[in-house]
Scaffold this motif. Structure first.
Motif, PDB file in Angstrom:
ATOM      1  N   LEU A 159       0.823  -1.212   0.000  1.00  0.00           N
ATOM      2  CA  LEU A 159       0.000   0.000   0.000  1.00  0.00           C
ATOM      3  C   LEU A 159       0.859   1.267   0.000  1.00  0.00           C
ATOM      4  CD1 LEU A 159      -2.883  -1.014   2.430  1.00  0.00           C
ATOM      5  CD2 LEU A 159      -2.971  -0.776  -0.052  1.00  0.00           C
ATOM      6  N   LEU A 160       1.969   1.227   0.725  1.00  0.00           N
ATOM      7  CA  LEU A 160       2.877   2.376   0.717  1.00  0.00           C
ATOM      8  C   LEU A 160       3.547   2.551  -0.647  1.00  0.00           C
ATOM      9  CD1 LEU A 160       4.478   2.060   4.238  1.00  0.00           C
ATOM     10  CD2 LEU A 160       3.141   3.976   3.392  1.00  0.00           C
ATOM     11  N   ILE A 193       2.200   1.675  -3.545  1.00  0.00           N
ATOM     12  CA  ILE A 193       1.153   2.229  -4.405  1.00  0.00           C
ATOM     13  C   ILE A 193       0.974   3.716  -4.123  1.00  0.00           C
ATOM     14  CG2 ILE A 193      -1.333   2.182  -4.859  1.00  0.00           C
ATOM     15  CD1 ILE A 193      -1.165  -0.882  -4.434  1.00  0.00           C
ATOM     16  N   LEU A 194       1.005   4.088  -2.844  1.00  0.00           N
ATOM     17  CA  LEU A 194       0.904   5.499  -2.473  1.00  0.00           C
ATOM     18  C   LEU A 194       2.085   6.293  -3.029  1.00  0.00           C
ATOM     19  CD1 LEU A 194      -0.766   7.547  -0.879  1.00  0.00           C
ATOM     20  CD2 LEU A 194       0.605   6.967   1.120  1.00  0.00           C
ATOM     21  N   VAL A 253       1.255   7.077  -6.575  1.00  0.00           N
ATOM     22  CA  VAL A 253       0.206   8.104  -6.628  1.00  0.00           C
ATOM     23  C   VAL A 253       0.788   9.475  -6.311  1.00  0.00           C
ATOM     24  CG1 VAL A 253      -1.921   8.897  -5.513  1.00  0.00           C
ATOM     25  CG2 VAL A 253      -1.664   6.498  -6.148  1.00  0.00           C
ATOM     26  N   SER A 254       1.634   9.553  -5.301  1.00  0.00           N
ATOM     27  CA  SER A 254       2.218  10.848  -4.949  1.00  0.00           C
ATOM     28  C   SER A 254       3.236  11.306  -5.985  1.00  0.00           C
ATOM     29  CB  SER A 254       2.864  10.789  -3.565  1.00  0.00           C
ATOM     30  OG  SER A 254       4.002   9.949  -3.600  1.00  0.00           O
ATOM     31  N   HIS A 314       2.283  14.270  -8.563  1.00  0.00           N
ATOM     32  CA  HIS A 314       2.056  15.637  -8.102  1.00  0.00           C
ATOM     33  C   HIS A 314       2.501  16.616  -9.177  1.00  0.00           C
ATOM     34  CE1 HIS A 314       2.235  19.174  -5.488  1.00  0.00           C
ATOM     35  NE2 HIS A 314       1.417  18.501  -4.693  1.00  0.00           N
ATOM     36  N   PHE A 373       7.834   7.461   0.333  1.00  0.00           N
ATOM     37  CA  PHE A 373       6.881   6.362   0.482  1.00  0.00           C
ATOM     38  C   PHE A 373       7.433   5.055  -0.062  1.00  0.00           C
ATOM     39  CE2 PHE A 373       3.583   9.792   0.649  1.00  0.00           C
ATOM     40  CZ  PHE A 373       3.159   9.503   1.936  1.00  0.00           C
TER      41      PHE A 373
END
Length: 53
Positions: free
Chosen positions: A14-15, A17-18, A21-22, A25, A38
């Motif tokens: 999950l980290l 994947i985060l 996503v981040s 930006h 992350f």
């Protein structure tokens, strides 16, 4: 094995994947900083969880 999946593997993924996503930006510096932080934490959680197992 189930304990390892829920305590290390799943939060690590999950980290990661985060991190991706981040990485989208708008400002490149924040994207790079968010991705690296992350991603490194996610990989560390997975590796340390496998060591403890």
């Amino acid at each position: 094995m189930i304990r390892y999946i829920f305590q290390s593997l799943l939060p690590g993924f999950l980290l990661i994947i985060l991190a991706f996503v981040s990485g989208f930006h708008k400002q490149p510096l924040f994207a790079l900083a968010g991705f690296l932080s992350f991603f490194v934490i996610g990989v560390t959680v997975i590796i340390e969880g496998s060591k403890a197992r």
